[in-house]
Motif scaffolding. Sequence first.
Motif, PDB file in Angstrom:
ATOM      1  N   LEU A  67       0.809  -1.213   0.000  1.00  0.00           N
ATOM      2  CA  LEU A  67       0.000   0.000   0.000  1.00  0.00           C
ATOM      3  C   LEU A  67       0.843   1.264   0.000  1.00  0.00           C
ATOM      4  N   GLU A  68       0.384   2.219  -0.767  1.00  0.00           N
ATOM      5  CA  GLU A  68       0.946   3.563  -0.742  1.00  0.00           C
ATOM      6  C   GLU A  68       0.265   4.367   0.357  1.00  0.00           C
ATOM      7  N   SER A  69       1.076   5.031   1.189  1.00  0.00           N
ATOM      8  CA  SER A  69       0.595   5.964   2.221  1.00  0.00           C
ATOM      9  C   SER A  69      -0.096   5.298   3.399  1.00  0.00           C
ATOM     10  N   GLU A  70      -0.030   3.967   3.490  1.00  0.00           N
ATOM     11  CA  GLU A  70      -0.581   3.239   4.619  1.00  0.00           C
ATOM     12  C   GLU A  70       0.320   2.040   4.908  1.00  0.00           C
ATOM     13  N   PRO A  71       0.237   1.462   6.116  1.00  0.00           N
ATOM     14  CA  PRO A  71       0.957   0.209   6.371  1.00  0.00           C
ATOM     15  C   PRO A  71       0.482  -0.894   5.438  1.00  0.00           C
ATOM     16  N   ASN A  72       1.396  -1.777   5.067  1.00  0.00           N
ATOM     17  CA  ASN A  72       1.019  -2.906   4.227  1.00  0.00           C
ATOM     18  C   ASN A  72       0.081  -3.834   4.986  1.00  0.00           C
ATOM     19  N   LYS A  93       3.610   1.626  10.008  1.00  0.00           N
ATOM     20  CA  LYS A  93       4.042   2.931   9.515  1.00  0.00           C
ATOM     21  C   LYS A  93       3.671   3.052   8.044  1.00  0.00           C
ATOM     22  N   PRO A  94       3.150   4.207   7.644  1.00  0.00           N
ATOM     23  CA  PRO A  94       2.813   4.382   6.223  1.00  0.00           C
ATOM     24  C   PRO A  94       4.057   4.661   5.396  1.00  0.00           C
ATOM     25  N   HIS A  95       4.183   3.957   4.285  1.00  0.00           N
ATOM     26  CA  HIS A  95       5.273   4.180   3.347  1.00  0.00           C
ATOM     27  C   HIS A  95       4.699   4.248   1.938  1.00  0.00           C
ATOM     28  N   ASP A  96       5.544   4.623   1.005  1.00  0.00           N
ATOM     29  CA  ASP A  96       5.108   4.713  -0.388  1.00  0.00           C
ATOM     30  C   ASP A  96       5.415   3.392  -1.097  1.00  0.00           C
ATOM     31  N   THR A  97       4.823   2.319  -0.572  1.00  0.00           N
ATOM     32  CA  THR A  97       5.146   0.985  -1.061  1.00  0.00           C
ATOM     33  C   THR A  97       4.534   0.750  -2.442  1.00  0.00           C
ATOM     34  N   GLU A  98       5.337   0.155  -3.331  1.00  0.00           N
ATOM     35  CA  GLU A  98       4.933  -0.051  -4.719  1.00  0.00           C
ATOM     36  C   GLU A  98       4.727  -1.526  -5.071  1.00  0.00           C
ATOM     37  N   HIS A  99       5.599  -2.415  -4.555  1.00  0.00           N
ATOM     38  CA  HIS A  99       5.544  -3.819  -4.968  1.00  0.00           C
ATOM     39  C   HIS A  99       5.859  -4.746  -3.807  1.00  0.00           C
ATOM     40  N   VAL A 100       5.407  -5.991  -3.944  1.00  0.00           N
ATOM     41  CA  VAL A 100       5.691  -7.031  -2.967  1.00  0.00           C
ATOM     42  C   VAL A 100       5.930  -8.342  -3.714  1.00  0.00           C
ATOM     43  N   ARG A 101       6.883  -9.145  -3.205  1.00  0.00           N
ATOM     44  CA  ARG A 101       7.125 -10.489  -3.714  1.00  0.00           C
ATOM     45  C   ARG A 101       7.347 -11.431  -2.527  1.00  0.00           C
ATOM     46  N   VAL A 116       9.001  -3.072  -1.681  1.00  0.00           N
ATOM     47  CA  VAL A 116       9.842  -1.931  -2.041  1.00  0.00           C
ATOM     48  C   VAL A 116       8.981  -0.689  -2.190  1.00  0.00           C
ATOM     49  N   ALA A 117       9.575   0.454  -1.818  1.00  0.00           N
ATOM     50  CA  ALA A 117       8.859   1.726  -1.804  1.00  0.00           C
ATOM     51  C   ALA A 117       9.532   2.720  -2.733  1.00  0.00           C
ATOM     52  N   GLU A 118       8.750   3.704  -3.148  1.00  0.00           N
ATOM     53  CA  GLU A 118       9.276   4.719  -4.067  1.00  0.00           C
ATOM     54  C   GLU A 118       9.697   5.976  -3.311  1.00  0.00           C
ATOM     55  N   ASP A 119       8.781   6.901  -3.053  1.00  0.00           N
ATOM     56  CA  ASP A 119       9.159   8.247  -2.613  1.00  0.00           C
ATOM     57  C   ASP A 119       9.955   8.265  -1.317  1.00  0.00           C
ATOM     58  N   ASP A 120       9.533   7.498  -0.302  1.00  0.00           N
ATOM     59  CA  ASP A 120      10.261   7.535   0.970  1.00  0.00           C
ATOM     60  C   ASP A 120      11.377   6.496   1.043  1.00  0.00           C
ATOM     61  N   GLN A 121      11.523   5.672  -0.014  1.00  0.00           N
ATOM     62  CA  GLN A 121      12.649   4.737  -0.162  1.00  0.00           C
ATOM     63  C   GLN A 121      12.749   3.755   1.002  1.00  0.00           C
ATOM     64  N   ASN A 122      11.633   3.416   1.609  1.00  0.00           N
ATOM     65  CA  ASN A 122      11.644   2.539   2.778  1.00  0.00           C
ATOM     66  C   ASN A 122      11.245   1.120   2.368  1.00  0.00           C
ATOM     67  N   HIS A 123      12.238   0.326   1.952  1.00  0.00           N
ATOM     68  CA  HIS A 123      11.982  -1.064   1.607  1.00  0.00           C
ATOM     69  C   HIS A 123      11.840  -1.891   2.891  1.00  0.00           C
ATOM     70  N   GLU A 124      11.031  -2.944   2.828  1.00  0.00           N
ATOM     71  CA  GLU A 124      10.773  -3.777   4.001  1.00  0.00           C
ATOM     72  C   GLU A 124      10.996  -5.250   3.667  1.00  0.00           C
ATOM     73  N   GLY A 143      20.284  -1.371   0.592  1.00  0.00           N
ATOM     74  CA  GLY A 143      20.277   0.012   0.136  1.00  0.00           C
ATOM     75  C   GLY A 143      18.875   0.565   0.013  1.00  0.00           C
ATOM     76  N   LYS A 144      18.788   1.874  -0.112  1.00  0.00           N
ATOM     77  CA  LYS A 144      17.535   2.576  -0.334  1.00  0.00           C
ATOM     78  C   LYS A 144      17.497   3.079  -1.771  1.00  0.00           C
ATOM     79  N   SER A 145      16.288   3.283  -2.275  1.00  0.00           N
ATOM     80  CA  SER A 145      16.140   3.759  -3.645  1.00  0.00           C
ATOM     81  C   SER A 145      14.691   4.131  -3.886  1.00  0.00           C
ATOM     82  N   GLU A 146      14.450   4.873  -4.942  1.00  0.00           N
ATOM     83  CA  GLU A 146      13.084   5.117  -5.398  1.00  0.00           C
ATOM     84  C   GLU A 146      12.696   3.941  -6.282  1.00  0.00           C
ATOM     85  N   ALA A 147      12.129   2.911  -5.662  1.00  0.00           N
ATOM     86  CA  ALA A 147      11.890   1.649  -6.350  1.00  0.00           C
ATOM     87  C   ALA A 147      10.483   1.592  -6.935  1.00  0.00           C
ATOM     88  N   ASN A 148      10.404   1.138  -8.171  1.00  0.00           N
ATOM     89  CA  ASN A 148       9.124   0.927  -8.831  1.00  0.00           C
ATOM     90  C   ASN A 148       8.986  -0.462  -9.427  1.00  0.00           C
TER      91      ASN A 148
END
Length: 403
Positions: A67-72, A93-101, A116-124, A143-148
């Motif tokens: 989820l983007e802007s909310e906890p997964n 914690k809300p993150h800008d999460t984009e994908h999950v595997r 993996v997350a984009e704007d806040d770069q907070n991968h989990e 590492g951190k990154s703007e991941a899509n």
Amino acid sequence: MKNHIQQSLIYSSICLLFGTTECSVAQQKYFNDVTLTNIPQDAKAHALDVILIDVDADGDLDLVLALESEPNRLYLNDGKGNFSWKKGVFAEKPHDTEHVRAADFNKDGFIDLIFVAEDDQNHEYYLGKGDGTFIDVSDRLLGKSEANGLDIADVNGDGLMDIVIGNSGKSPQNFLWINDAKRPGYFLDHTSISLPQVEDQTQSVKFADLDADGYMDMIIGNETPPNRLLFNDGKGNFIEHTAGLPLMVPLHTREVIVFDANGDGKPDILFANLTSNGGAKDKDPRARLLINQGDRHFVDETDSRMPEQTFSTYAATAIDFDHDGHLDIILSAIKIPPFEEMQVQALRNDGKGHFSFVTDKTIPEITRGRSWGIAVGDVNADGIADMVIGGWGSQVRLLLGQK
């Protein structure tokens, strides 16, 4: 079949009670939209990716949402395709999460997860305990990154699952993290060793054995051309084959899927594309189909095999929804501009890799939204593939497949 009859009775009762028109069109020939009764309701969620995986070892497919802007989130399946939200599983914690595997990264027999997350770069990164609970080991990520983009596979043949992350932003070099054979579940950074050093704006990355040599190759879909085709040398090193991926038009690609479109036994590539990311019209959003020639070379045969389209697509999947032995295509659809919700779209394969829209016969009219992320699996144990469809500011939808 019993489950489908029960769902029909439920919807009929709701229609009679509330007089809604939604229920009367909730069923189509190949899918029954049971969102209203079978999945938690949240019409404003930003579920950008969804996967179906058995996280609690009870034999049914559960649902993990990025989820983007909310906890997964984790939605548990009762075994009959009814999902309930199990809260507090992931970091609150809300993150800008984009994908999950999902994979068993540490070889303990339990399913693990990477987000993996984009704007806040907070991968989990979470290690599964086999009972629907997880241990947060995000500090192991390199590492951190703007991941899509995100995908996983054993790229070096050691029996351990590795990770590729597609990046965008100011430092968009993609990452390749190899699972450490000495410490399974930890990773070694092979980015500079095993990937081309290019700064793409990657939105999708997919592993597949494209040349039948037994090694996982890589397709990269970028929002800024070109898309890329990388072949594995057998040791997890990827070399770009620039001549192998000719495209007739520049693309803003958001999803790569790989499947045998024309039934010749070779994997083909479909790029799902945008006209723009919610702005003015920029590029042709038509999904493009590239046919595998068997010599590390693909030919763009879109004009003869795919219908034209004007909507944009953030997600796609291949599924044999008409049960004829040939994989068909499902496309998410958003009208851009102005970023307006649409009905999810279905394209039928004629068996030779020529596709035509059959949405009206296949997808219930209520199956609409700003759709993102599609997962396929049999959630109600009837032997028929079902679909979960995410969305940006839209209700996550559940469609049960029908014979």
